[in-house]
Design an enzyme around this catalytic site. Structure first.
Site, PDB file in Angstrom:
ATOM      1  N   ASP A  90      -6.512   8.873  -3.987  1.00 32.04           N
ATOM      2  CA  ASP A  90      -6.646   9.747  -5.141  1.00 32.04           C
ATOM      3  C   ASP A  90      -8.071  10.274  -5.154  1.00 32.04           C
ATOM      4  O   ASP A  90      -8.984   9.637  -4.639  1.00 32.04           O
ATOM      5  CB  ASP A  90      -6.334   8.961  -6.408  1.00 32.04           C
ATOM      6  CG  ASP A  90      -6.278   9.825  -7.650  1.00 32.04           C
ATOM      7  OD1 ASP A  90      -6.302  11.064  -7.505  1.00 32.04           O
ATOM      8  OD2 ASP A  90      -6.210   9.277  -8.757  1.00 32.04           O
ATOM      9  N   PHE A  94      -7.746  11.520 -11.801  1.00 29.83           N
ATOM     10  CA  PHE A  94      -7.115  10.793 -12.896  1.00 29.83           C
ATOM     11  C   PHE A  94      -8.153  10.200 -13.834  1.00 29.83           C
ATOM     12  O   PHE A  94      -7.957  10.146 -15.052  1.00 29.83           O
ATOM     13  CB  PHE A  94      -6.209   9.693 -12.351  1.00 29.83           C
ATOM     14  CG  PHE A  94      -5.513   8.904 -13.435  1.00 29.83           C
ATOM     15  CD1 PHE A  94      -4.425   9.444 -14.114  1.00 29.83           C
ATOM     16  CD2 PHE A  94      -5.952   7.636 -13.786  1.00 29.83           C
ATOM     17  CE1 PHE A  94      -3.791   8.724 -15.131  1.00 29.83           C
ATOM     18  CE2 PHE A  94      -5.321   6.909 -14.790  1.00 29.83           C
ATOM     19  CZ  PHE A  94      -4.243   7.460 -15.465  1.00 29.83           C
ATOM     20  N   GLN A 186      -0.882  21.629 -11.747  1.00 29.05           N
ATOM     21  CA  GLN A 186      -1.025  21.165 -13.123  1.00 29.05           C
ATOM     22  C   GLN A 186      -0.245  22.107 -14.060  1.00 29.05           C
ATOM     23  O   GLN A 186       0.571  22.886 -13.613  1.00 29.05           O
ATOM     24  CB  GLN A 186      -2.504  21.086 -13.493  1.00 29.05           C
ATOM     25  CG  GLN A 186      -3.288  20.013 -12.761  1.00 29.05           C
ATOM     26  CD  GLN A 186      -2.946  18.608 -13.227  1.00 29.05           C
ATOM     27  OE1 GLN A 186      -2.214  18.390 -14.200  1.00 29.05           O
ATOM     28  NE2 GLN A 186      -3.479  17.614 -12.516  1.00 29.05           N
ATOM     29  N   CYS A 301      18.407  -9.418  -3.872  1.00 30.28           N
ATOM     30  CA  CYS A 301      17.126  -9.089  -3.245  1.00 30.28           C
ATOM     31  C   CYS A 301      16.856 -10.013  -2.062  1.00 30.28           C
ATOM     32  O   CYS A 301      17.214 -11.191  -2.070  1.00 30.28           O
ATOM     33  CB  CYS A 301      16.004  -9.203  -4.267  1.00 30.28           C
ATOM     34  SG  CYS A 301      14.363  -8.771  -3.630  1.00 30.28           S
ATOM     35  N   CYS A 303      13.619 -10.447  -0.821  1.00 26.17           N
ATOM     36  CA  CYS A 303      12.187 -10.744  -0.742  1.00 26.17           C
ATOM     37  C   CYS A 303      11.963 -12.254  -0.620  1.00 26.17           C
ATOM     38  O   CYS A 303      12.864 -13.061  -0.862  1.00 26.17           O
ATOM     39  CB  CYS A 303      11.442 -10.187  -1.953  1.00 26.17           C
ATOM     40  SG  CYS A 303      11.645 -11.146  -3.476  1.00 26.17           S
TER      41      CYS A 303
END
Length: 420
Positions: A90, A94, A186, A301, A303
């Site tokens: 990023d 932000f 935006q 799941c 995991c």
């Protein structure tokens, strides 16, 4: 180097491959957030094992600590973090919103008061790109101004116009050809302002385009109205990135509208608070019921946490304040979102995305958080009847709208955008 190849389409939803210097990823995909160069509580090895394809790191935070020079001395984020796959950074845009009480915006850039020691921190488009080049991410973001919600129309218009001017400066500052710089559209929740931003941004022909300024406080209907409008007008043969969005229902609805990339702190933050994500909604592991259950978090799941631990054990660890519990719940939540997009990709390849998404939504929005339903077969996108109780509420309007719109295919040429 950054070839984006669409491989299947079901309505607006699509699967694609996106080549980067550190590996080719499959979209749609969810990106775990490693703001400080680490996904909280999860090792790089675990990230690879659960199917993470790309990690997001933050320019502002890494600029403050440890500094881009130290990261560059390790060869960039992959060497610094020991995660060998692609990174996205990023730009710090932000923080222009989230640190609104600690910053000052001018045409030149933004001056922050460091949240660490109060010192002045200056970010300009040129500085943001320079830092991101030192961090060595595969995808870097243009420095933008993310307006808050709510905000006056005049403020949003001024910020998007400034964002376009900053985009031009970012592109002029970029020197590394091995990094893809994405532009950001935006405009808040206003269609006319989104259109203005599109018309000014798309002609820069960046390798990908992000939809920014959403998930900042507006309602789901407003957010997905803006996503619908914007995504339909973006070039087809470039990745579309919906920034900061990562709730399960948001991924399913966003994919329906043609979004390829998502990121959010939600799965790890939710895990640290003791909640687990499932197809039956969010499971509160802090309540008394899980602490008596010999079931795994989610029988569906695969995991590590679901294969090795019971709800009772993890509930005990939460109550005892042991760090393994939030770590395992974070791991599970990330794997849940990766499995969710894997199933979405399978449904798209089968040409049945809307059908699969509607069935997923009926279960997710209607079922109580516990107990979990029995496992479904891996090819659940195939046609079959799903039992519904008389009390099952209808899908939320914003979710149903995304499903209806997903049936409309937008055949947009590479160098143009649609105006409806």
């Amino acid at each position: 180097m950054f070839e984006f190849q669409i491989t299947a389409q079901s309505g607006r939803a699509r699967t694609a491959t996106f080549a980067t210097p550190h590996g080719t990823v499959q979209t749609p995909m969810f990106m775990p957030v490693g703001t400080q160069g680490s996904v909280k509580g999860i090792s790089p090895q675990e990230l690879s094992e659960i199917g993470s394809q790309m990690i997001l790191a933050n320019t502002y935070h890494l600029l403050l600590r440890p500094g881009p020079e130290l990261v560059a001395a390790h060869g960039g984020l992959p060497g610094f973090t020991a995660y060998p796959g692609p990174f996205l950074t990023d730009s710090g845009g932000f923080q222009v919103m989230s640190l609104g009480h600690m910053r000052q915006i001018t045409e030149q850039g933004v001056t922050f008061k460091s949240h660490l020691d109060g010192s002045d921190v200056r970010l300009t488009p040129e500085r943001s790109v320079d830092v991101q080049q030192s961090l060595g991410a595969d995808i870097i973001m243009a420095f933008d101004e993310c307006p808050p919600y709510p905000a006056e129309r005049d403020y949003i218009r001024g910020s998007l116009e400034r964002t376009v001017r900053w985009l031009e400066r970012c592109l002029q500052a970029q020197t590394r050809p091995d990094q893809a710089l994405f532009a950001i559209v935006q405009g808040g929740i206003h269609a006319d302002l989104r259109q203005q931003s599109l018309e000014a941004t798309v002609p820069f022909a960046t390798p990908g385009v992000a939809i920014g300024g959403l998930a900042v406080g507006e309602g789901k209907a407003e957010m997905f109205g803006a996503v619908d409008y914007t995504a339909a007008r973006l070039p087809v043969h470039k990745p579309r990135y919906l920034m900061g969005v990562g709730h399960p229902e948001d991924l399913v609805a966003g994919i329906a509208l043609g979004i390829d990339m998502f990121d959010c702190v939600y799965p790890t933050r939710t895990g640290r608070f003791g909640y687990a994500l499932t197809d039956d909604g969010r499971l509160n592991m802090n309540s008394s019921a899980p602490r008596r259950s010999l079931e795994p978090i989610d029988p569906e799941c695969d995991c590590y946490a679901c294969r090795h631990y019971t709800r009772a054990y993890l509930g005990h660890l939460l109550k005892a304040g042991e760090m393994l519990a939030p770590r395992m719940l974070s791991l599970h939540n990330l794997r849940y979102l990766h499995r969710l997009v894997e199933r979405a990709r399978a449904a798209i390849r089968a040409g049945r995305y809307t059908e699969w998404a509607n069935r997923w939504g009926e279960r997710y929005f209607a079922a109580p958080p516990a107990p979990l339903l029995p496992s479904r077969p891996s090819d659940e996108y195939k046609t079959k009847e799903t039992p519904k109780s008389a009390e099952t509420p209808p899908l939320p309007d914003w979710f149903a709208h995304s499903m209806r719109r997903s049936l409309e295919i937008a055949n947009v040429p590479d160098d143009r955008f649609r105006v409806f």
